[in-house]
Design an enzyme around this catalytic site. Structure first.
Site, PDB file in Angstrom:
ATOM      1  N   ASN A   7       0.925  -1.104   0.073  1.00 54.07           N
ATOM      2  CA  ASN A   7      -0.013  -0.020   0.176  1.00 54.07           C
ATOM      3  C   ASN A   7       0.975   1.193  -0.049  1.00 54.07           C
ATOM      4  OD1 ASN A   7      -1.898   1.977   0.424  1.00 54.07           O
ATOM      5  ND2 ASN A   7      -2.878   1.268   2.148  1.00 54.07           N
ATOM      6  N   ARG A  88      -2.490  -1.854  -3.497  1.00 46.74           N
ATOM      7  CA  ARG A  88      -3.873  -1.291  -3.172  1.00 46.74           C
ATOM      8  C   ARG A  88      -3.821  -0.186  -4.128  1.00 46.74           C
ATOM      9  NH1 ARG A  88      -5.602   2.351   1.793  1.00 46.74           N
ATOM     10  NH2 ARG A  88      -7.888   2.503   1.237  1.00 46.74           N
ATOM     11  N   HIS A 177     -13.072   1.911   0.258  1.00 40.66           N
ATOM     12  CA  HIS A 177     -12.982   0.732   1.276  1.00 40.66           C
ATOM     13  C   HIS A 177     -13.474  -0.546   0.687  1.00 40.66           C
ATOM     14  CE1 HIS A 177     -13.442   4.068   4.447  1.00 40.66           C
ATOM     15  NE2 HIS A 177     -12.037   3.847   4.298  1.00 40.66           N
ATOM     16  N   ARG A 236     -13.734  14.824   8.317  1.00 40.51           N
ATOM     17  CA  ARG A 236     -14.596  14.924   7.206  1.00 40.51           C
ATOM     18  C   ARG A 236     -15.996  14.897   7.288  1.00 40.51           C
ATOM     19  NH1 ARG A 236     -12.483   9.622   3.960  1.00 40.51           N
ATOM     20  NH2 ARG A 236     -10.525   9.697   4.944  1.00 40.51           N
ATOM     21  N   GLU A 379      -7.233  -5.742   5.074  1.00 36.89           N
ATOM     22  CA  GLU A 379      -7.192  -5.483   3.732  1.00 36.89           C
ATOM     23  C   GLU A 379      -5.893  -5.906   2.984  1.00 36.89           C
ATOM     24  OE1 GLU A 379      -9.051  -1.223   3.368  1.00 36.89           O
ATOM     25  OE2 GLU A 379      -8.129  -1.609   5.322  1.00 36.89           O
TER      26      GLU A 379
END
Ligand code: AMP
Length: 391
Positions: A7, A88, A177, A236, A379
């Site tokens: 990643n 990723r 996600h 956010r 992940e």
């Protein structure tokens, strides 16, 4: 077979090397401050955690440092043992509905999609190119955060905006996600022992999204064109009235870039609590009676409940609700506050079972109409699995 999950961020590189299909982690780590000075890395290998400070000027040097660690720690004797490297990538647009082997066409599409993920896709491209140079014989694959959501129907991914914005500018809901929603929904189906299921997967971390998954396929998700839609997050805002933006721009003279910073980095839990974006600090604030933290938590929970209820209705019922990621796996109080709002759907929390952090567990009572679970996400493992399948 050895597979490396990667990643790459603009100044970081997270990695995990697996022996597959056993899914055994051989080495994992994170390199930080690549190309910005004072770089360092932490590695977990042979039951030890190592931290080193080294000069890492670019991602190629980061991969070369990884190779050195692999050899010094005898994780591999020959680099060719690493047959696959899975990367990723945040944004795959509507080009990719699954993970793919990288070729020139794939790479140029990831580059083309950079305008939709300016912080993430260019970094991934740098990581892919560097990995290719350092591991020329490994098959390189990409696992897209958006791919799992490509099964959404048009009525769920389209915005009611001028159609030209969709056709010419690719403005639509992509979600994010996806790798995590896929991982926990597959694990949930494994636990339930069937695949004809209706699931609500709640990936609630600093970034947060909820998906509705029917028979293993995503039918709706809370994030949108960007990861700023849907839930209230650490910094956010999530869903807002779009007209707030031109209103504030006109009133204050703020630029689009300044607004972007405000809604992505200065909003959410941080803005309401006026204290922190971190849910642990909010929990502490609530315990000490901080009114702003109490309000932030109420708003945060309300939004999660709204999405769960919305997807429950859209799926015409639900077999299981899954909590994952930093907050979903660890924030006992947030899970309690959310599930206690869902009694009207026959959903009941087992308070004692809910006293768990970071472990897979059923947290609803026996008479709850919907099973509620904590399932830690992974992940990196999902990337390794997809890469193995492609190999
Ligand atoms: P993630 O983005 O998945 O790494 O999640 C980060 C979020 O998880 C932060 O808001 C953390 O405060 C939260 N988190 C991590 N551990 C805990 C914990 N033990 N209790 C409450 N929140 C936690």
């Amino acid at each position: 077979m050895k597979i490396l999950s990667v990643n790459a961020g603009s100044s970081s590189l997270k990695f995990q090397l697996y022996n597959m299909p056993e899914e055994k982690v051989l080495i994992s780590g994170l390199m930080e401050r690549i190309g910005v000075g004072n770089s360092f890395y932490t590695i977990k290998v042979n039951g030890e955690k190592i931290k080193k400070e080294v000069e890492l000027n670019n991602h190629e040097e980061a991969f070369e440092t990884l190779v050195k660690e692999l050899e010094e720690n005898h994780v591999v004797e020959d680099l060719n043992e690493i047959e696959g490297i899975g990367h990723r990538v945040v944004q795959g647009g509507d080009y990719f509905d699954k993970s793919v082997v990288i070729d020139d066409d794939v790479l140029s599409k990831i580059e083309e999609l950079s305008s939709l993920a300016p912080l993430h896709n260019p970094a991934a491209v740098i990581g892919i190119k560097a990995a290719k140079d350092v591991f020329p014989n490994a098959v390189q694959t990409v696992v897209f955060d958006t791919a799992f959501h490509q099964t959404m129907k048009k009525e769920n991914y389209l915005y009611a905006l001028p159609m030209k914005w969709y056709t010419d500018l690719k403005v639509r809901r992509y979600g994010a996600h996806g790798t995590s929603h896929k991982f926990v929904s597959e694990r949930m189906n494994e636990i339930l022992g069937r695949t004809d299921t209706k699931l609500i997967t709640c990936h609630i971390g600093n970034g947060a999204s909820i998906s509705a998954v029917v028979n293993g396929k995503c039918i709706n998700t809370s994030m949108g064109l960007t990861p700023n839609a849907g839930l209230i997050m650490g910094t956010r805002c999530g869903d807002i009235d779009a007209s707030i933006i031109p209103y504030v721009m006109e009133k204050t003279g703020m630029t689009a870039k300044e607004i972007d910073t405000a809604i992505n980095k200065e909003s959410g839990l941080l803005a309401i609590s006026q204290k922190s974006s971190d849910s642990r600090d909010i929990e502490d604030g609530i315990a000490s009676g901080d009114e702003n933290c109490i309000l932030a938590q109420k708003m945060y929970v309300r939004r999660i409940v709204d999405y769960i209820a919305k997807y429950y209705v859209e799926m015409n019922g639900c077999d299981a609700i899954i909590f994952t990621a930093g907050i979903g796996e660890n924030a006992i109080d947030t899970r309690r506050d959310v599930l206690n709002e869902l009694g009207s759907l026959g959903i009941y929390l087992d308070e004692e079972a809910n006293n768990v952090r970071g472990k897979e567990r059923l947290i609803s009572t026996k008479d709850s109409k919907v099973e509620c679970w904590v399932i830690p996400t992974d992940e990196e493992l999902m990337i390794a699995r997809d890469t193995m399948e492609l190999l």
